[in-house]
Enzyme design. Structure first.
Site, PDB file in Angstrom:
ATOM      1  N   GLU A   1      -1.946  -9.122   3.400  1.00 36.99           N
ATOM      2  CA  GLU A   1      -1.575  -9.797   4.702  1.00 36.99           C
ATOM      3  C   GLU A   1      -2.950  -9.963   5.176  1.00 36.99           C
ATOM      4  OE1 GLU A   1      -1.061  -6.505   3.851  1.00 36.99           O
ATOM      5  OE2 GLU A   1      -1.409  -5.308   5.265  1.00 36.99           O
TER       6      GLU A   1
ATOM      7  N   HIS B   1      -3.647  -5.059   0.132  1.00 35.71           N
ATOM      8  CA  HIS B   1      -3.009  -5.548   1.316  1.00 35.71           C
ATOM      9  C   HIS B   1      -3.270  -7.062   1.471  1.00 35.71           C
ATOM     10  CE1 HIS B   1      -2.632  -1.833   3.932  1.00 35.71           C
ATOM     11  NE2 HIS B   1      -3.483  -1.443   2.952  1.00 35.71           N
TER      12      HIS B   1
ATOM     13  N   CYS C   1       0.873  -1.190  -0.090  1.00 31.32           N
ATOM     14  CA  CYS C   1       0.150   0.206   0.060  1.00 31.32           C
ATOM     15  C   CYS C   1       1.014   1.208   0.016  1.00 31.32           C
ATOM     16  CB  CYS C   1      -0.928  -0.130   1.228  1.00 31.32           C
ATOM     17  SG  CYS C   1      -2.611   0.990   0.766  1.00 31.32           S
TER      18      CYS C   1
HETATM   19  N1  GLN Z   1      -1.779   6.744   2.734  1.00 31.36           N
HETATM   20  C1  GLN Z   1      -1.951   5.925   1.436  1.00 31.36           C
HETATM   21  C2  GLN Z   1      -3.520   6.241   0.728  1.00 31.36           C
HETATM   22  O1  GLN Z   1      -4.332   6.696   1.559  1.00 31.36           O
HETATM   23  C3  GLN Z   1      -1.745   4.459   1.707  1.00 31.36           C
HETATM   24  C4  GLN Z   1      -2.620   3.677   2.702  1.00 31.36           C
HETATM   25  C5  GLN Z   1      -2.210   2.543   3.341  1.00 31.36           C
HETATM   26  O2  GLN Z   1      -1.119   2.307   3.145  1.00 31.36           O
HETATM   27  N2  GLN Z   1      -3.032   1.776   3.720  1.00 31.36           N
HETATM   28  O3  GLN Z   1      -3.435   5.503  -0.393  1.00 31.36           O
END
Ligand code: GLN
Length: 537
Positions: A511, A509, A383
């Site tokens: 995970e 994600h 992410c």
């Molecule tokens: N801050 C970033 C976004 O909003 C990544 C978010 C995250 O890592 N979950 O796109």
């Protein structure tokens, strides 16, 4: 079909005793006997969901497939039971009140005074029962967050008291307490447990089973004494001794007959036993692993391991299935600078760049990524970690010094990571990100394809910003390929650099989708690359 059975798990004396792990372990044992089981968590705080809580407050925010921002205990439930939970598996006081107030505004209460009892407790009971009925579960296990005696959890416990009457033998209460060892006296003490059970009894709930959390083995005399003082049947007092991994808890509970006691008391057949073969195979592999692997996780919550709970668990599962002992080192991204980056990362067989929000610690992530890229260390960006990968690559390889994310600089000359169109007019922060599972088309021949072995996958998201497709051609021409694309929106979900041994970032994600029985393919592939590097050294 037999009626759904409802099991409640409460906790007393102190928090952090591992109610979630006990609930998940009992769920596992019942599931391994062939029952259809789900687990639900009630959180007594007023936030409508934990999505607006920062990790210092409540650890990681877990995300369900249907896009609910949830308590991290749901991650345990999924990892233990290999099931998918939904919004209905995690309810807060805030959500209960929100629903009741909406009903009141609609006029549903027909002029009645709306009160904690019966309206709030009815709404709690509705949320317990609807989960069981809708999906026809044999067992619904409900974990009540907080500690007995807290003002906040009282309405939930009142709802449990009422449900006991309504459900009769289809209801079972497990209470988890703490038995401390007092070094000066050289003894373990059961008095806090007795007090905690009294507190529960004063709310009208008699536990059917007690689980005593302890750092040392408790002999039968102690268990029997607790049974006697607490009105609990002998044999229904379990102990949960500290173990080296939470994944040993189900087998520890099985040895004490936890599932048998539950089934017998709920009038269900007790013959046979839970089949934990695959689970035990996992534990055996963990025990047998001789060779190590060193993974460095770079993030701004390095002092707070709960902030990256699902990543830690996914890494540990992947290490075990690759026959490795995992040495996981959390590196504080704020502390990484040009002078110490080599010292910090030189032992790494693999590097994970963590997700997150905001500018803090970002420069450390860029430095770590540059070091990883230049030294060809397997690297996994998740992410925000993937977004940093893109930005670092743009600055260093594509020669775009002004490359940035509009999250960090809305006026940046080159927003290679930009706010999604649908996010531009959002004002409410709660539940307004791109959340939940989305399909992703994986390009054949890519590293991601090698890992997944298929072209269509579905993974969970939690973000507002995304790869800016205006730059896609330039990235691809310079060696960073976009190998995972959302088939409906064309959003880039996976980037990788094929000339490096394992350098891949995901906007999603993975995970959140890694369980003991079914580890996530990307984590498996990353760990394999890290293990290979380890052996080469
Ligand atoms: N801050 C970033 C976004 O909003 C990544 C978010 C995250 O890592 N979950 O796109």
């Amino acid at each position: 079909m037999a009626d759904t059975k409802y099991i409640f798990v409460t906790g007393g004396v102190v928090s952090s005793l591992g109610k979630g792990i006990i609930a998940a372990s009992l769920g596992k044992l019942l599931q391994a006997r062939g029952y259809k089981v789900t687990i639900q968590k009630f959180d007594p705080y007023i936030n409508v969901d934990p999505g607006t809580l920062n990790p210092y407050e409540h650890g990681e925010c877990y995300v369900t497939v249907d896009g609910h921002e949830a308590d991290l205990d749901l991650g345990h439930y999924e990892r233990f039971l290999n099931i998918q939970t939904t919004k209905e598996n995690n309810i807060t006081t805030g959500r209960i009140y929100q629903n009741v107030i909406q009903k009141e505004r609609r006029g549903d209460y027909l002029g009645k005074t709306v009160q904690v009892i019966p309206h709030i407790t009815d709404e709690i009971k509705r949320n317990v029962k609807s989960l069981g009925v809708k999906s026809k579960f044999d067992f619904v296990i409900t974990e009540i967050g907080g500690t007995v005696g807290d003002i906040e959890s009282t309405p939930f416990l009142e709802a449990v008291r009422q449900l006991r009457w309504e459900l009769g033998r289809n209801c079972f209460c497990v209470h988890l307490t703490y038995v401390p060892y007092i070094a000066a006296a050289g003894e373990v003490k059961t008095k806090p447990t007795q007090h905690s059970v009294k507190e529960l009894q004063s709310l009208g709930i008699q536990p059917d089973m007690l689980v005593l959390r302890t750092d040392r083995y408790l002999n039968k005399d102690i268990l029997d004494k607790v049974a006697l003082f607490c009105n609990v049947e002998q044999g229904a007092v379990m102990q949960s001794v500290d173990v080296s991994t939470i994944y040993e808890v189900p087998t520890m509970m099985q040895k004490q007959g936890m599932d048998e006691v539950v089934l017998r008391k709920m009038n269900m057949p007790v013959e046979g036993s839970a089949n934990l073969d695959a689970w035990k195979n996992f534990l055996q592999k963990r025990k047998n692993a001789k060779k190590g692997v060193c993974i460095k996780l770079v993030g701004k919550y390095a002092e707070l391991p709960d902030a990256y709970k699902s990543i830690n668990e996914a890494l540990s599962q992947a290490a075990i299935y690759n026959d490795r002992k995992l040495h996981l080192d959390l590196c504080h991204s704020e502390k990484i600078n040009a002078e110490n980056v080599e010292e910090t990362l030189k032992d790494a067989d693999g590097i994970v760049i963590a997700p997150g929000f905001g500018q803090r610690g970002i420069d450390g992530k860029y430095l770590a990524l540059r070091y990883a890229r230049e030294n060809d260390i397997p690297t996994f960006g998740i992410c925000l970690g993937m977004q940093c990968m893109v930005i670092e690559y743009a600055r260093s390889v594509l020669n775009i010094p002004g490359a940035n994310s509009s999250e960090f600089d809305p006026k940046a000359s080159d927003k290679v990571i930009d706010l999604m169109e649908e996010q531009k007019h959002i004002t409410n922060m709660g539940a307004s990100m791109r959340l939940g599972a989305y399909d992703c088309a994986i390009k054949k021949g890519s590293l991601a394809y090698k890992a997944y072995g298929k072209t269509k996958v579905s993974e969970r998201h939690r973000h507002r910003y995304e790869f800016n497709n205006l730059y896609k051609e330039r990235f691809e021409a310079s060696g960073m390929k976009c190998t995972g694309i959302n088939p409906d929106s064309e959003l880039v979900e996976v980037v990788e650099v094929p000339r490096l041994r394992w350098y891949l970032g995901t906007q999603f994600h993975p995970e959140y989708n890694s369980t003991v029985i079914s580890p996530n393919p990307l984590f498996m592939s990353f760990m394999q690359a890290a293990a290979e590097l380890h052996d080469e050294k």
